[in-house]
Design an enzyme around this catalytic site. Structure first.
Site, PDB file in Angstrom:
ATOM      1  N   PHE A  20      -6.023   1.366   0.141  1.00 54.57           N
ATOM      2  CA  PHE A  20      -4.978   0.577   0.808  1.00 54.57           C
ATOM      3  C   PHE A  20      -5.499  -0.755   1.351  1.00 54.57           C
ATOM      4  O   PHE A  20      -6.631  -0.836   1.804  1.00 54.57           O
ATOM      5  CB  PHE A  20      -4.346   1.401   1.936  1.00 54.57           C
ATOM      6  CG  PHE A  20      -3.768   2.704   1.457  1.00 54.57           C
ATOM      7  CD1 PHE A  20      -4.390   3.921   1.760  1.00 54.57           C
ATOM      8  CD2 PHE A  20      -2.624   2.735   0.680  1.00 54.57           C
ATOM      9  CE1 PHE A  20      -3.875   5.126   1.301  1.00 54.57           C
ATOM     10  CE2 PHE A  20      -2.084   3.927   0.218  1.00 54.57           C
ATOM     11  CZ  PHE A  20      -2.715   5.135   0.527  1.00 54.57           C
ATOM     12  N   ASP A  21      -4.645  -1.773   1.309  1.00 52.21           N
ATOM     13  CA  ASP A  21      -4.978  -3.099   1.860  1.00 52.21           C
ATOM     14  C   ASP A  21      -4.362  -3.308   3.235  1.00 52.21           C
ATOM     15  O   ASP A  21      -4.839  -4.128   4.016  1.00 52.21           O
ATOM     16  CB  ASP A  21      -4.428  -4.206   0.930  1.00 52.21           C
ATOM     17  CG  ASP A  21      -5.012  -4.112  -0.476  1.00 52.21           C
ATOM     18  OD1 ASP A  21      -4.306  -4.508  -1.440  1.00 52.21           O
ATOM     19  OD2 ASP A  21      -6.144  -3.581  -0.592  1.00 52.21           O
ATOM     20  N   ILE A  22      -3.269  -2.561   3.518  1.00 55.14           N
ATOM     21  CA  ILE A  22      -2.531  -2.787   4.776  1.00 55.14           C
ATOM     22  C   ILE A  22      -2.141  -1.446   5.391  1.00 55.14           C
ATOM     23  O   ILE A  22      -1.722  -0.533   4.671  1.00 55.14           O
ATOM     24  CB  ILE A  22      -1.295  -3.672   4.487  1.00 55.14           C
ATOM     25  CG1 ILE A  22      -0.520  -4.007   5.752  1.00 55.14           C
ATOM     26  CG2 ILE A  22      -0.361  -3.057   3.461  1.00 55.14           C
ATOM     27  CD1 ILE A  22       0.460  -5.160   5.551  1.00 55.14           C
ATOM     28  N   THR A 245       0.336  -0.899  -1.807  1.00 56.20           N
ATOM     29  CA  THR A 245      -1.009  -1.008  -1.216  1.00 56.20           C
ATOM     30  C   THR A 245      -0.960  -0.754   0.290  1.00 56.20           C
ATOM     31  O   THR A 245      -1.925  -1.041   0.997  1.00 56.20           O
ATOM     32  CB  THR A 245      -1.560  -2.431  -1.440  1.00 56.20           C
ATOM     33  OG1 THR A 245      -0.763  -3.342  -0.661  1.00 56.20           O
ATOM     34  CG2 THR A 245      -1.525  -2.836  -2.906  1.00 56.20           C
TER      35      THR A 245
END
Ligand code: DEZ
Ligand code: MG
Length: 302
Positions: A20-22, A245
């Site tokens: 995950f990015d966020i 994401t």
């Protein structure tokens, strides 16, 4: 599908973080319990930020405005800015000012709630009465009964009743709110959480504040906090992220996890330091099941 248990699983945790990015973070029951921050919370957020992860705080607690929350986060050692905070008082104010947009003059709000709602309504130029006004923080009197019944104590420009977590709810406020609803005002709620996790136990939640009015009117309020997808759309609109994401981290199945699942986010992580117990998603036919879970947030430090 059974959720993946990450506590103590180093490789599972790094795979999770890398996926995950966020991260959308619930607050009550995840970061803290009232004013008691859970051990390791600051370090866990620092770890995610050090890996370039974006963090957004998404709380249903309407008692505080975004700037109040920034102060609380900073006071607990969590660097943050107002733009990273999305609270149900803010999403309610946006909904009223930019989506509902009732024609003046009958667009005033009768508030059952605390200062967080008032600050956010003011920031959107929405007029309101009630709320923290001391004129309503008292016992009802014979004059009130008369004035409420003949309408002389009511404001004819109230077109909305907004109910949030109100630590000062009383018979007088409920009586005014009911009259406005009976006269056709829109019934809105910042959120409908039944209980509030605080001081390592539970207290009446915002949802329990609106119940008397639901009972009196037979109406269900439009809820503007998690799991409402109006809130998710507003967050996505503001941060322009790819939902695949993103991961929602929360302590409640019916608000946080459902919010992430219905929002088609890439993942959901349940934390067992708040409202939800494992047995709830292990029950046969459980409607909402997280993708991952940990005993406590700081378990993500491995
Ligand atoms: O009663 C309430 O309003 C809720 O218990 C409280 O707001 C939950 O806040 P969150 O867990 O979404 O931060
Ligand atoms: Mg919570």
């Amino acid at each position: 599908m059974a959720p993946i248990y990450l506590t103590g699983d180093k490789s599972g945790i790094s795979e999770f973080i890398n996926k995950f990015d966020i991260f959308l973070f619930d607050c009550d029951g995840v970061l803290w319990s009232g004013d008691h921050i859970f051990p390791g919370t600051v370090e866990t957020l620092e770890l995610l930020r050090s890996k370039g992860k974006k963090i957004i705080f998404v709380t249903n607690n309407s008692t505080k405005s975004r700037s109040d929350y920034q102060k609380k986060l900073i006071s607990m050692g969590i660097p943050s800015n107002v733009d990273e905070i999305f609270a149900s008082a803010y999403s309610s104010a946006i909904y009223i000012a930019r989506i509902l947009k009732l024609p003046a003059p009958k667009n005033k709000v009768f508030v059952l709630g605390e200062s967080g709602i008032e600050t956010e309504l003011k920031s959107e130029g929405v007029e309101f009465i009630g709320g923290t006004d001391p004129a309503y923080r008292r016992d009802i009197t014979p004059e009130d009964y008369k004035g409420i019944a003949d309408g002389s104590l009511l404001d004819e420009n109230v077109g909305i009743v907004l109910v949030g977590l109100d630590f000062h709810v009383n018979y007088l406020k409920l009586s005014h709110a009911y009259q406005y609803l009976a006269r056709g005002a829109k019934f809105l709620a910042t959120n409908t959480d039944s209980i509030l996790p605080s001081n390592h136990t539970f207290f009446p939640g915002a949802g329990s504040i609106s119940i008397p009015l639901i009972n009196m009117t037979g109406q269900q309020p439009t809820a503007l906090g998690k799991p409402s997808q109006a809130m998710m759309d507003a967050i996505e609109g503001k941060f322009l992220f790819d939902r695949k994401t993103a991961c929602m981290i929360g302590d409640r199945l019916d608000t946080d996890v459902r919010f992430g699942i219905e929002g088609k986010l890439g993942g959901t992580l349940a934390v067992l330091t708040g409202v939800t117990k494992k047995s709830e998603w292990e029950a046969d036919g459980a409607a909402v099941v997280p993708a991952y879970y940990v005993d406590r947030l700081s378990d993500l430090r491995g």
